[in-house]
Scaffold this motif. Structure first.
Motif, PDB file in Angstrom:
ATOM      1  N   MET A   5      41.326  87.491 -22.391  1.00 24.79           N
ATOM      2  CA  MET A   5      40.991  86.111 -22.743  1.00 24.79           C
ATOM      3  C   MET A   5      39.617  85.758 -22.161  1.00 24.79           C
ATOM      4  O   MET A   5      39.331  86.057 -21.002  1.00 24.79           O
ATOM      5  CB  MET A   5      42.055  85.148 -22.192  1.00 24.79           C
ATOM      6  N   ALA A   6      38.765  85.143 -22.975  1.00 20.02           N
ATOM      7  CA  ALA A   6      37.429  84.786 -22.519  1.00 20.02           C
ATOM      8  C   ALA A   6      37.504  83.680 -21.480  1.00 20.02           C
ATOM      9  O   ALA A   6      38.310  82.766 -21.579  1.00 20.02           O
ATOM     10  CB  ALA A   6      36.577  84.329 -23.710  1.00 20.02           C
ATOM     11  N   LYS A   7      36.659  83.797 -20.445  1.00 19.87           N
ATOM     12  CA  LYS A   7      36.631  82.801 -19.396  1.00 19.87           C
ATOM     13  C   LYS A   7      35.889  81.547 -19.867  1.00 19.87           C
ATOM     14  O   LYS A   7      34.874  81.647 -20.544  1.00 19.87           O
ATOM     15  CB  LYS A   7      35.947  83.361 -18.158  1.00 19.87           C
ATOM     16  N   THR A   8      36.411  80.387 -19.495  1.00 17.64           N
ATOM     17  CA  THR A   8      35.743  79.133 -19.833  1.00 17.64           C
ATOM     18  C   THR A   8      34.580  78.914 -18.870  1.00 17.64           C
ATOM     19  O   THR A   8      34.747  79.015 -17.653  1.00 17.64           O
ATOM     20  CB  THR A   8      36.722  77.949 -19.722  1.00 17.64           C
ATOM     21  N   LYS A   9      33.408  78.652 -19.412  1.00 21.59           N
ATOM     22  CA  LYS A   9      32.232  78.451 -18.575  1.00 21.59           C
ATOM     23  C   LYS A   9      32.385  77.158 -17.784  1.00 21.59           C
ATOM     24  O   LYS A   9      32.659  76.100 -18.337  1.00 21.59           O
ATOM     25  CB  LYS A   9      30.975  78.385 -19.453  1.00 21.59           C
ATOM     26  N   ARG A  10      32.209  77.260 -16.459  1.00 22.53           N
ATOM     27  CA  ARG A  10      32.373  76.093 -15.602  1.00 22.53           C
ATOM     28  C   ARG A  10      31.163  75.169 -15.722  1.00 22.53           C
ATOM     29  O   ARG A  10      30.027  75.593 -15.677  1.00 22.53           O
ATOM     30  CB  ARG A  10      32.528  76.545 -14.145  1.00 22.53           C
ATOM     31  N   ARG A  11      31.455  73.881 -15.908  1.00 24.88           N
ATOM     32  CA  ARG A  11      30.385  72.904 -16.043  1.00 24.88           C
ATOM     33  C   ARG A  11      29.880  72.501 -14.659  1.00 24.88           C
ATOM     34  O   ARG A  11      30.650  72.376 -13.706  1.00 24.88           O
ATOM     35  CB  ARG A  11      30.884  71.675 -16.810  1.00 24.88           C
ATOM     36  N   THR A  12      28.585  72.291 -14.554  1.00 27.67           N
ATOM     37  CA  THR A  12      27.984  71.917 -13.281  1.00 27.67           C
ATOM     38  C   THR A  12      28.343  70.471 -12.948  1.00 27.67           C
ATOM     39  O   THR A  12      28.803  69.702 -13.801  1.00 27.67           O
ATOM     40  CB  THR A  12      26.452  72.040 -13.344  1.00 27.67           C
ATOM     41  N   ALA A  13      28.088  70.103 -11.688  1.00 25.65           N
ATOM     42  CA  ALA A  13      28.368  68.725 -11.245  1.00 25.65           C
ATOM     43  C   ALA A  13      27.534  67.733 -12.042  1.00 25.65           C
ATOM     44  O   ALA A  13      28.023  66.646 -12.401  1.00 25.65           O
ATOM     45  CB  ALA A  13      28.063  68.599  -9.753  1.00 25.65           C
ATOM     46  N   THR A  14      26.302  68.095 -12.348  1.00 29.22           N
ATOM     47  CA  THR A  14      25.428  67.200 -13.124  1.00 29.22           C
ATOM     48  C   THR A  14      25.956  67.021 -14.536  1.00 29.22           C
ATOM     49  O   THR A  14      25.958  65.911 -15.082  1.00 29.22           O
ATOM     50  CB  THR A  14      23.988  67.750 -13.179  1.00 29.22           C
ATOM     51  N   GLN A  15      26.418  68.108 -15.162  1.00 30.89           N
ATOM     52  CA  GLN A  15      26.957  68.019 -16.520  1.00 30.89           C
ATOM     53  C   GLN A  15      28.215  67.149 -16.551  1.00 30.89           C
ATOM     54  O   GLN A  15      28.395  66.346 -17.478  1.00 30.89           O
ATOM     55  CB  GLN A  15      27.277  69.425 -17.045  1.00 30.89           C
ATOM     56  N   GLN A  16      29.070  67.309 -15.565  1.00 31.08           N
ATOM     57  CA  GLN A  16      30.285  66.500 -15.506  1.00 31.08           C
ATOM     58  C   GLN A  16      29.959  65.024 -15.279  1.00 31.08           C
ATOM     59  O   GLN A  16      30.544  64.139 -15.901  1.00 31.08           O
ATOM     60  CB  GLN A  16      31.192  67.016 -14.379  1.00 31.08           C
ATOM     61  N   ALA A  17      29.005  64.770 -14.376  1.00 29.98           N
ATOM     62  CA  ALA A  17      28.600  63.390 -14.119  1.00 29.98           C
ATOM     63  C   ALA A  17      27.954  62.788 -15.357  1.00 29.98           C
ATOM     64  O   ALA A  17      28.160  61.606 -15.677  1.00 29.98           O
ATOM     65  CB  ALA A  17      27.631  63.345 -12.937  1.00 29.98           C
ATOM     66  N   ALA A  18      27.173  63.603 -16.073  1.00 29.73           N
ATOM     67  CA  ALA A  18      26.510  63.125 -17.289  1.00 29.73           C
ATOM     68  C   ALA A  18      27.535  62.746 -18.347  1.00 29.73           C
ATOM     69  O   ALA A  18      27.377  61.742 -19.059  1.00 29.73           O
ATOM     70  CB  ALA A  18      25.558  64.195 -17.828  1.00 29.73           C
ATOM     71  N   ASP A  19      28.593  63.528 -18.477  1.00 33.03           N
ATOM     72  CA  ASP A  19      29.665  63.214 -19.432  1.00 33.03           C
ATOM     73  C   ASP A  19      30.285  61.857 -19.116  1.00 33.03           C
ATOM     74  O   ASP A  19      30.521  61.033 -20.014  1.00 33.03           O
ATOM     75  CB  ASP A  19      30.746  64.297 -19.407  1.00 33.03           C
ATOM     76  N   ARG A  20      30.561  61.638 -17.837  1.00 35.35           N
ATOM     77  CA  ARG A  20      31.192  60.381 -17.428  1.00 35.35           C
ATOM     78  C   ARG A  20      30.241  59.198 -17.624  1.00 35.35           C
ATOM     79  O   ARG A  20      30.642  58.150 -18.126  1.00 35.35           O
ATOM     80  CB  ARG A  20      31.648  60.467 -15.958  1.00 35.35           C
TER      81      ARG A  20
ATOM     82  N   GLU B 242      22.066  52.670  -7.941  1.00 33.72           N
ATOM     83  CA  GLU B 242      22.242  54.068  -7.562  1.00 33.72           C
ATOM     84  C   GLU B 242      23.447  54.218  -6.628  1.00 33.72           C
ATOM     85  O   GLU B 242      24.266  55.132  -6.785  1.00 33.72           O
ATOM     86  CB  GLU B 242      20.974  54.588  -6.886  1.00 33.72           C
ATOM     87  N   ASP B 243      23.557  53.289  -5.668  1.00 31.35           N
ATOM     88  CA  ASP B 243      24.675  53.348  -4.717  1.00 31.35           C
ATOM     89  C   ASP B 243      26.021  53.205  -5.421  1.00 31.35           C
ATOM     90  O   ASP B 243      26.979  53.927  -5.122  1.00 31.35           O
ATOM     91  CB  ASP B 243      24.529  52.239  -3.672  1.00 31.35           C
TER      92      ASP B 243
ATOM     93  N   GLU C  57      31.607  59.559  -8.421  1.00 31.19           N
ATOM     94  CA  GLU C  57      32.169  60.434  -7.390  1.00 31.19           C
ATOM     95  C   GLU C  57      31.322  61.698  -7.214  1.00 31.19           C
ATOM     96  O   GLU C  57      31.821  62.831  -7.321  1.00 31.19           O
ATOM     97  CB  GLU C  57      33.618  60.807  -7.734  1.00 31.19           C
ATOM     98  N   CYS C  58      30.043  61.470  -6.989  1.00 30.05           N
ATOM     99  CA  CYS C  58      29.136  62.594  -6.798  1.00 30.05           C
ATOM    100  C   CYS C  58      28.041  62.214  -5.803  1.00 30.05           C
ATOM    101  O   CYS C  58      27.978  61.074  -5.340  1.00 30.05           O
ATOM    102  CB  CYS C  58      28.529  63.032  -8.131  1.00 30.05           C
ATOM    103  N   SER C  59      27.175  63.135  -5.496  1.00 33.62           N
ATOM    104  CA  SER C  59      26.114  62.899  -4.524  1.00 33.62           C
ATOM    105  C   SER C  59      24.977  62.064  -5.121  1.00 33.62           C
ATOM    106  O   SER C  59      24.864  61.921  -6.348  1.00 33.62           O
ATOM    107  CB  SER C  59      25.560  64.232  -4.032  1.00 33.62           C
ATOM    108  N   ARG C  60      24.138  61.548  -4.254  1.00 34.05           N
ATOM    109  CA  ARG C  60      22.995  60.754  -4.697  1.00 34.05           C
ATOM    110  C   ARG C  60      22.024  61.600  -5.537  1.00 34.05           C
ATOM    111  O   ARG C  60      21.489  61.137  -6.535  1.00 34.05           O
ATOM    112  CB  ARG C  60      22.280  60.175  -3.471  1.00 34.05           C
ATOM    113  N   SER C  61      21.821  62.842  -5.130  1.00 31.58           N
ATOM    114  CA  SER C  61      20.910  63.717  -5.878  1.00 31.58           C
ATOM    115  C   SER C  61      21.455  64.002  -7.283  1.00 31.58           C
ATOM    116  O   SER C  61      20.699  64.082  -8.253  1.00 31.58           O
ATOM    117  CB  SER C  61      20.683  65.031  -5.128  1.00 31.58           C
ATOM    118  N   THR C  62      22.781  64.128  -7.398  1.00 33.08           N
ATOM    119  CA  THR C  62      23.395  64.363  -8.714  1.00 33.08           C
ATOM    120  C   THR C  62      23.235  63.137  -9.606  1.00 33.08           C
ATOM    121  O   THR C  62      22.978  63.254 -10.808  1.00 33.08           O
ATOM    122  CB  THR C  62      24.889  64.711  -8.568  1.00 33.08           C
ATOM    123  N   VAL C  63      23.389  61.938  -9.025  1.00 33.89           N
ATOM    124  CA  VAL C  63      23.196  60.707  -9.793  1.00 33.89           C
ATOM    125  C   VAL C  63      21.774  60.655 -10.328  1.00 33.89           C
ATOM    126  O   VAL C  63      21.542  60.304 -11.498  1.00 33.89           O
ATOM    127  CB  VAL C  63      23.482  59.465  -8.918  1.00 33.89           C
TER     128      VAL C  63
END
Length: 248
Positions: free
Chosen positions: A1-16, A33-34, A41-47
């Protein structure tokens, strides 16, 4: 079974964040920003990375100062056309390919428009036909182009297909860069013949739509686009040959 590519924290935050923006009216204050650090639910740099990503997408606008923050917005058709156009340039896409794609999309739109409510079709057909019949064979290319744009808006409105219109416009805009047209050459038998052929082709398109026969409408749309493209290529060829003759 092919592995699902894990999304980065930035990609997940962008989706939300994208979902938050699209769920709110345009211009809504999404937060500071705060507050987004807590909300996403992520870091300031990710935001910050996420905000830059959505700014490029035309979904977020940052305002500095006391009343600043992150505000939701919407990308304009011009922004999307510019971005996609630049991407097509980077891919070295041939203008002939985008012209062919624009024709295919136009056929789809005209076929869809022929299935609209009959009273709406008749209203558009009558309005457009009057303008077409009043078009003088000595009309400039710019005048014909103006009428063609008006017809496009009418057809896409009937077809209820903003997505097809957007992609059509992207392809047409890109193609126009490769088939630049000189201001002159709007007189003489060749131009008059084009105006007459284009007018008849468009009237045929209108009549086919009025009949409600989407297959016939598709054939008529294909024909009207051929008349149009042949003239553009002819004008482009004339300009190219003149430039070559002058040593430009």
């Amino acid at each position: 079974m092919a592995k699902t590519k894990r999304r980065t924290a930035t990609q997940q935050a962008a989706d939300r964040l994208r979902a938050i923006v699209l769920d709110a009216p345009e211009g809504t204050l999404i937060g500071s920003e705060d507050s987004l650090v807590t909300r996403l639910e992520c870091s300031r740099s990710t935001v910050r990375q996420t905000a830059r990503l959505l700014e490029r997408e035309g979904l977020l606008k940052v305002r500095r100062g006391i009343n600043g923050g992150y505000f939701g917005t919407r990308p304009t058709a011009e922004t999307i056309e510019s971005t996609l156009g630049a991407h097509l340039e980077a891919l070295n896409v041939d203008g002939n390919d985008t012209t062919t794609m624009a024709t295919a999309l136009w056929v789809v739109a005209v076929r869809a428009a022929s299935n609209a409510e009959s009273s709406q079709i008749r209203s558009v057909v009558d309005r457009v036909s009057r303008k077409l019949k009043s078009l003088d064979e000595n009309a400039s290319f710019a005048k014909v182009r103006e009428l063609d744009l008006m017809i496009q808006n009418e057809i896409f409105s009937l077809a209820h297909s903003p997505y097809i219109k957007l992609i059509f416009d992207v392809n047409v805009t890109f193609s126009r860069r490769h088939f630049s047209m000189p201001a002159e050459n709007d007189s003489g038998p060749a131009h008059a013949a084009f105006v007459n052929s284009w007018r008849e082709a468009k009237l045929m398109e209108m009549n086919a739509m009025a009949s409600g026969n989407e297959n016939l409408a598709g054939v008529a749309a294909q024909h009207s686009r051929k008349v149009w493209i042949d003239r553009i290529k002819q004008r482009h060829a004339v300009m190219a040959s003149e430039a070559k003759a002058s040593g430009a």
